[in-house]
Design a protein around this motif. Structure first.
Motif, mmCIF file in Angstrom:
data_model
loop_
_atom_site.group_PDB
_atom_site.id
_atom_site.type_symbol
_atom_site.label_atom_id
_atom_site.label_comp_id
_atom_site.label_asym_id
_atom_site.label_seq_id
_atom_site.Cartn_x
_atom_site.Cartn_y
_atom_site.Cartn_z
ATOM 1 N N GLN A 18 -12.679 -18.619 39.705
ATOM 2 C CA GLN A 18 -13.144 -17.271 39.360
ATOM 3 C C GLN A 18 -14.636 -17.122 39.628
ATOM 4 O OE1 GLN A 18 -11.026 -15.074 38.798
ATOM 5 N NE2 GLN A 18 -9.310 -15.808 37.588
ATOM 6 N N ARG A 21 -15.448 -16.781 43.223
ATOM 7 C CA ARG A 21 -15.175 -15.408 43.656
ATOM 8 C C ARG A 21 -16.356 -14.509 43.353
ATOM 9 N NH1 ARG A 21 -13.435 -11.743 47.061
ATOM 10 N NH2 ARG A 21 -12.653 -9.838 46.090
ATOM 11 N N LEU A 25 -18.803 -12.528 46.040
ATOM 12 C CA LEU A 25 -19.021 -11.080 45.989
ATOM 13 C C LEU A 25 -20.510 -10.753 45.950
ATOM 14 C CD1 LEU A 25 -16.186 -10.094 43.505
ATOM 15 C CD2 LEU A 25 -16.389 -9.293 45.866
ATOM 16 N N ALA A 113 -14.772 -12.094 36.895
ATOM 17 C CA ALA A 113 -14.342 -11.935 38.290
ATOM 18 C C ALA A 113 -13.666 -10.588 38.518
ATOM 19 C CB ALA A 113 -13.402 -13.077 38.679
ATOM 20 N N GLU A 116 -16.445 -7.903 38.496
ATOM 21 C CA GLU A 116 -17.260 -7.924 39.712
ATOM 22 C C GLU A 116 -16.476 -7.409 40.917
ATOM 23 O OE1 GLU A 116 -20.513 -8.574 40.236
ATOM 24 O OE2 GLU A 116 -20.678 -8.654 38.055
ATOM 25 N N THR A 117 -15.205 -7.753 40.996
ATOM 26 C CA THR A 117 -14.384 -7.293 42.116
ATOM 27 C C THR A 117 -14.243 -5.778 42.091
ATOM 28 O OG1 THR A 117 -13.121 -9.367 42.163
ATOM 29 C CG2 THR A 117 -12.104 -7.435 43.186
ATOM 30 N N HIS A 120 -17.585 -4.056 42.819
ATOM 31 C CA HIS A 120 -17.923 -4.167 44.249
ATOM 32 C C HIS A 120 -17.144 -3.121 45.048
ATOM 33 C CE1 HIS A 120 -19.210 -6.582 47.825
ATOM 34 N NE2 HIS A 120 -18.136 -6.012 48.337
ATOM 35 N N GLN A 121 -15.860 -3.000 44.787
ATOM 36 C CA GLN A 121 -15.032 -2.025 45.507
ATOM 37 C C GLN A 121 -15.472 -0.597 45.181
ATOM 38 O OE1 GLN A 121 -11.145 -3.154 44.172
ATOM 39 N NE2 GLN A 121 -10.976 -4.892 45.574
#
Length: 248
Positions: A18, A21, A25, A113, A116-117, A120-121
């Motif tokens: 994690q 990842r 990012l 994680a 943050e994912t 970011h998107q």
């Protein structure tokens, strides 16, 4: 499960996966010129969280736990130092602490994680829109373009599980004593940030006592925002978000 051995993946490996990842990012955001947009998204979300839980922040019994959740899980801070320490001590957590504490560490890493994912998107869509667009419209459109409803639900579920485990673990007096005894060794090992995170979480939930009302409020309010941001009429959703942010 490990695809090669069919053995369960250890807490150590899950934590490190994690955090790797998250590190990827961060690097990608810098390379793609997304860092500022990610920070803007996080700032707006932190304002919304402060407004949504203003009543708990004003309550002496709940303020420490609320601030812990907002700062450590949904905050706009740079967690790079804590992440690096966390990754280094992942194996030690699994060796030295009860399984429940290792599971708590896994929850933290997964929440981090997932957050943050999604951020970011969301930032990619935020940056692609007209910068003169009202920020509430820009955010709602970015949220809907990002999608990921299942990931949002998982994020909420893991946060609630973390809260339930923190309350349960604070009843284990031996763990509280062990944490205090770790202060010196943690400082010497360069793990002060992680130590402070653990102590702050345990202290906040110990002070609060029964966390059921607090966790039920998080479940209800965050689910309502997930549903609103995905499903509500766009102008109505923007207006509701604007009203909430004005309270921050």
């Amino acid at each position: 499960m490990n695809a090669l051995t069919n053995a369960p993946i250890s807490a150590t490996d899950r934590i490190r996966q994690q955090l790797e990842r998250v590190s990827h990012l961060r690097t990608q955001a810098r390379q793609d010129g997304l860092s500022t947009a990610v920070h803007q998204v996080k700032q707006l979300q932190a304002r919304r969280f402060r407004a949504t839980y203003a009543d708990f922040l004003a309550d002496p019994r709940h303020v420490a736990a609320t601030a812990f959740f907002l700062d450590e899980l949904y905050g706009e801070h740079d967690f790079a130092q804590r992440d690096a320490q966390f990754a280094r001590i992942a194996g030690a957590i699994e060796r030295l602490f009860p399984e429940a504490v290792a599971d708590l560490a896994v929850d933290l890493a997964e929440t981090h994680a997932l957050t943050e994912t999604l951020d970011h998107q969301l930032a990619e869509h935020w940056l692609a829109q007209d910068e003169h667009c009202p920020y509430t419209e820009r955010y709602v459109r970015s949220w809907r373009l990002t999608g990921g409803r299942a990931a949002r639900q998982r994020q909420l579920a893991v946060v609630l599980h973390m809260g339930q485990e923190l309350q349960r673990l604070t009843r284990m007096k031996s763990l509280l004593v062990a944490l205090k005894l770790m202060r010196g060794p943690a400082q010497a090992a360069g793990l002060a940030s992680l130590q402070q995170f653990l102590e702050r979480g345990f202290s906040a939930f110990a002070t609060m006592g029964d966390a059921r009302h607090f966790l039920a409020a998080i479940a209800q309010r965050e689910q309502q925002w997930i549903d609103t941001l995905f499903d509500a009429d766009l102008p109505a959703c923007q207006a509701e978000l604007a009203r909430e942010l004005q309270r921050a």
